[in-house]
Design a protein around this motif. Structure first.
Motif, short mmCIF file in Angstrom:
data_model
loop_
_atom_site.label_atom_id
_atom_site.label_comp_id
_atom_site.label_asym_id
_atom_site.label_seq_id
_atom_site.Cartn_x
_atom_site.Cartn_y
_atom_site.Cartn_z
N ASP A 1 5.60 4.32 2.81
CA ASP A 1 5.54 6.02 3.19
C ASP A 1 5.52 5.58 5.06
O ASP A 1 6.02 5.86 5.95
CB ASP A 1 6.09 6.75 3.27
CG ASP A 1 6.35 7.37 2.02
OD1 ASP A 1 7.75 6.92 2.02
OD2 ASP A 1 6.36 8.24 1.22
N SER A 2 3.95 5.37 5.06
CA SER A 2 3.30 4.88 6.54
C SER A 2 3.10 3.34 7.27
O SER A 2 2.47 3.28 7.70
CB SER A 2 1.84 4.94 6.26
OG SER A 2 1.74 3.98 4.95
N ASP B 1 0.84 -1.28 -0.20
CA ASP B 1 -0.14 0.11 0.13
C ASP B 1 0.80 1.30 0.01
O ASP B 1 0.93 2.42 -0.42
CB ASP B 1 -0.65 -0.02 1.41
CG ASP B 1 -1.85 -1.45 1.15
OD1 ASP B 1 -2.36 -2.14 0.23
OD2 ASP B 1 -2.66 -1.41 2.46
N ASP B 2 1.86 1.24 0.62
CA ASP B 2 2.82 2.44 1.46
C ASP B 2 3.63 2.03 2.05
O ASP B 2 3.53 2.12 3.42
CB ASP B 2 1.80 3.74 1.95
CG ASP B 2 2.42 5.18 1.83
OD1 ASP B 2 3.49 4.89 1.32
OD2 ASP B 2 1.96 5.58 1.93
#
Length: 406
Positions: A209-210, A206-207
């Motif tokens: 960074d998070s 998904d991501d």
């Protein structure tokens, strides 16, 4: 809410589900059984796996239905009565998600098993102790445990390459050939370093960074919602539990002194043991005891690790590379075994001579590429799991290769 509305909601969910990639457990489950439980930590793909089975076998059919018990509607109905209505309308297999959110869920599933002619597949938190919930249910239901991504699964999920898994015995005897074959296709060390930071959970797609923030949120939900609900912990104790977890995270590899932990967290000694057990059942930590203490109910752990290295990176920037190596090894060895099929779990213990004693047979030392055999040179069936090498030789095996056990 009618059955028709629930089927419409299911179709929307199925439209977003891909059959291209499946977790390792999917093909291990005997889906023909009348009652199946799938337990695991949040975010590992239990829901996706159930929806994949429906999409693969019951597309555009009213014979299979997925429901989640954490919705307001399902909280307002009797599960056994809902299941009766589903059966009367031609239903054959009911998939029930988030069972731990439903009061007295085990009794309802037992009653469905006994009184209705439908199959049930349910999923819930890894914290659930089925045998404690209902002894009759534990005799009727086969429980499967979904663990975090192996290094091999991470490579497949991120479209790097697809490889088969190997049982430990085969990996130990054929590691040079296996590692050589893999290394001709990918750069394992580069991907392994990424895996230690980002590779344990499917939501890595998904991501990034998070990613670590999502791990922290997941742990908070487990501690603040799941644990109090399932194990009836007072909310006031959660702050102490978080303090205990943080102490463990920043001090790994942690050789626990129960008295010191008790004093530092203001938790009684018996409660420290209890909370460590909760954290382990929630798949937040891994504890290792000596073989001599393995039979004891409240054995003091010899070492404590975060359950996987991603949790360590999420909770602290103070990462000890030696601890990360051992944490990875323990995680993959434990996850690849099936202790619920054993009378006595001998998967992994601490060792007087090396670091770990596995399957009551193999002794392992874990270290960097300059690690020597000095400590275990006279021990039968002893091996070194070595970081920062692509291909091993003799009884010296690349650490990353233990990520291909499942």
């Amino acid at each position: 809410m009618s059955l028709q509305q629930l089927f419409e909601n299911q179709e929307k969910l199925l439209s977003k589900i891909s059959l291209h990639k499946k977790r390792y457990l999917y093909n291990k489950i005997n889906w023909d059984l009348k009652s199946i439980g799938i337990l695991g930590q949040r975010g590992l793909g239990k829901t996706t796996m159930m929806l994949q089975y429906i999409k693969e076998n019951f597309q555009n059919s009213k014979k299979a239905l997925y429901i989640s018990l954490d919705t307001p509607y399902m909280q307002s109905v009797l599960l056994i009565e809902f299941a009766k209505e589903f059966e009367q309308n031609g239903g054959e297999i009911l998939f029930i998600d988030e069972v731990h959110k439903y009061e007295d869920w085990a009794t309802h599933i037992k009653n469905i098993y006994d009184s209705l002619n439908i199959k049930v597949v349910f999923s819930g938190s890894s914290i659930l102790q089925i045998s404690k919930q209902n002894a009759d249910l534990s005799r009727r239901t086969i429980i499967y445990y979904l663990e975090n991504l192996s290094f091999r699964e991470y490579l497949e999920l991120t479209d790097v390459a697809k490889f088969e898994s190997y049982p430990l015995d085969e990996l130990l005897t054929k590691h040079e050939t296996i590692a050589s074959d893999i290394s001709t296709q990918i750069k394992p060390l580069m991907h392994f370093k990424e895996y230690l930071i980002y590779g344990a959970y499917p939501f890595v797609l998904d991501d990034k960074d998070s990613y670590h923030q999502r791990i922290i949120q997941m742990i908070n939900i487990i501690l603040e919602t799941d644990l109090p609900y399932i194990n009836k912990i007072e909310i006031a104790q959660i702050t102490k539990l978080k303090k205990l977890l943080y102490m463990l995270a920043v001090n790994v590899p942690f050789i626990p002194n129960i008295t010191d932990l008790s004093n530092a967290t203001n938790i009684s000694r018996p409660k420290v043991y209890e909370y460590l057990e909760y954290l382990e059942s929630a798949k937040i930590i891994n504890s290792i005891v000596s073989q001599e203490k393995g039979y004891k109910i409240m054995a003091k752990p010899e070492k404590l690790f975060m359950q996987n290295t991603n949790i360590s990176y999420a909770l602290t920037s103070n990462i000890n590379i030696g601890s990360a190596r051992e944490s990875f090894f323990v995680n993959q060895i434990k996850n690849s075994s099936e202790p619920y099929l054993k009378l006595y779990d001998d998967t992994i213990f601490s060792s007087k001579n090396g670091d770990f004693f596995v399957q009551s047979k193999y002794t392992f030392e874990i270290g960097g590429k300059n690690k020597s055999f000095h400590q275990i040179k006279d021990i039968e069936n002893s091996y070194i799991a070595v970081d920062d090498i692509e291909i091993g030789y003799g009884n010296k095996i690349p650490l990353w290769l233990f990520g291909f056990l499942y």
